[in-house]
Design a protein around this motif. Structure first.
Motif, PDB file in Angstrom:
ATOM      1  N   GLN B   2       0.841  -1.196   0.000  1.00  0.00           N
ATOM      2  CA  GLN B   2       0.000   0.000   0.000  1.00  0.00           C
ATOM      3  C   GLN B   2       0.878   1.248   0.000  1.00  0.00           C
ATOM      4  O   GLN B   2       1.897   1.301   0.699  1.00  0.00           O
ATOM      5  N   SER B   3       0.473   2.261  -0.772  1.00  0.00           N
ATOM      6  CA  SER B   3       1.247   3.501  -0.775  1.00  0.00           C
ATOM      7  C   SER B   3       0.377   4.655  -1.238  1.00  0.00           C
ATOM      8  O   SER B   3      -0.661   4.459  -1.881  1.00  0.00           O
ATOM      9  N   THR B  24      -2.490  10.601  -4.827  1.00  0.00           N
ATOM     10  CA  THR B  24      -2.814   9.392  -5.569  1.00  0.00           C
ATOM     11  C   THR B  24      -2.437   8.191  -4.713  1.00  0.00           C
ATOM     12  O   THR B  24      -1.544   8.275  -3.857  1.00  0.00           O
ATOM     13  N   TYR B  25      -3.122   7.075  -4.955  1.00  0.00           N
ATOM     14  CA  TYR B  25      -2.911   5.919  -4.093  1.00  0.00           C
ATOM     15  C   TYR B  25      -2.654   4.662  -4.917  1.00  0.00           C
ATOM     16  O   TYR B  25      -3.017   4.581  -6.097  1.00  0.00           O
ATOM     17  N   SER B  26      -2.040   3.698  -4.257  1.00  0.00           N
ATOM     18  CA  SER B  26      -1.842   2.375  -4.834  1.00  0.00           C
ATOM     19  C   SER B  26      -2.123   1.368  -3.730  1.00  0.00           C
ATOM     20  O   SER B  26      -1.378   1.293  -2.737  1.00  0.00           O
ATOM     21  N   SER B  28      -4.156  -2.635  -2.730  1.00  0.00           N
ATOM     22  CA  SER B  28      -4.826  -3.853  -3.166  1.00  0.00           C
ATOM     23  C   SER B  28      -6.161  -3.915  -2.447  1.00  0.00           C
ATOM     24  O   SER B  28      -6.246  -3.620  -1.253  1.00  0.00           O
ATOM     25  N   THR B  72      -7.332   6.697  -9.469  1.00  0.00           N
ATOM     26  CA  THR B  72      -6.707   6.325  -8.181  1.00  0.00           C
ATOM     27  C   THR B  72      -6.254   7.576  -7.441  1.00  0.00           C
ATOM     28  O   THR B  72      -5.098   7.694  -6.997  1.00  0.00           O
TER      29      THR B  72
END
Lengths: 115, 114
Positions: B2-3, B24-26, B28, B72
């Motif tokens: 996660q970031s 912005t996100y990343s 799962s 995102t």
């Protein structure tokens, strides 16, 4: 409600000395976090407690850092011996529980300077 | 892993103008997203969170954030900036361990000029 209390607010020590920080979370909050915030960066988790048990200490430099929350309320974080790279603000936070939807409440932090 | 990323170190706006602080996100799975504000020599204060539901989330001090799944992004907004909004803003996402620990962005300094 009273917020998260931290002391001291500022601490200056020389490298290789030891130092301890204290945190008293919001009453009734089961989860307590210690974060390290280096200047210009976002806080990074050092250790997380759920009541008096450790949930996550994967980022804690265990050769020099230790923390405890013996009675599941207040907590202390210790550094021994300190290195120059430990200069940072140490933030304590608490939340009702460890759910991912719980907002965390932060204290004002302890600013540590290593000479 | 996660970031979150905050692409701007600093945002400058004039008082009374709308402001946007980008994130912005990343992640799962379905994201939980947070915004916090930090005033000088103070701890972080919770502003708002996105869990699920309405893409526009309203928070403290007149702030709101728009969740955009296709881009995102989770940008923080306010229709009319105040000089007192000048502070450091952090976007955050829970870590992958589902224990509540937060992963923070680098932070964006908001400067509101009179």
């Amino acid at each position: 409600e009273a917020g998260v209390a931290q002391s001291p607010r500022y601490k200056i020590i020389e490298k290789r000395q030891s130092v301890a920080f204290w945190c008293n979370p919001i009453s009734g909050h089961a989860t307590l976090y210690w974060y390290q915030q280096i200047l210009g960066q976002g806080p990074k988790l050092l250790i997380q407690f759920q009541n008096n048990g450790v949930v996550d200490d994967s980022q804690l430099p265990k050769d020099r850092f230790s923390a405890e929350r013996l009675k599941g309320v207040d907590s202390t974080l210790k550094i021994q011996p300190a290195k120059l790279e430990d200069s940072a603000v140490y933030l304590c936070a608490s939340s009702l529980d460890s759910g991912n939807n719980q907002p965390q409440h932060f204290g004002d932090g302890t600013r540590l300077s290593i000479l | 892993a996660q970031s979150v990323a905050q692409p701007e170190d600093q945002v400058n706006v004039a008082e009374g103008n709308p402001l946007t602080v980008k994130c912005t996100y990343s992640v799962s799975g379905n994201p939980y997203l947070f915004w916090y504000v930090q005033y000088p020599n103070r701890g972080l204060q919770f502003l708002l969170k996105y869990i699920t539901g309405d893409n526009l989330v309203k928070g403290s001090y007149g702030f709101e954030a728009e969740f955009n799944k296709s881009q995102t992004s989770f940008h923080l907004k306010k229709p009319s900036a105040l000089v007192s909004d000048s502070a450091l803003y952090f976007c955050a996402v829970p870590g992958s361990s589902n224990t509540g620990k937060l992963i923070f962005g680098q932070g964006t300094t908001l400067q509101v000029k009179p």
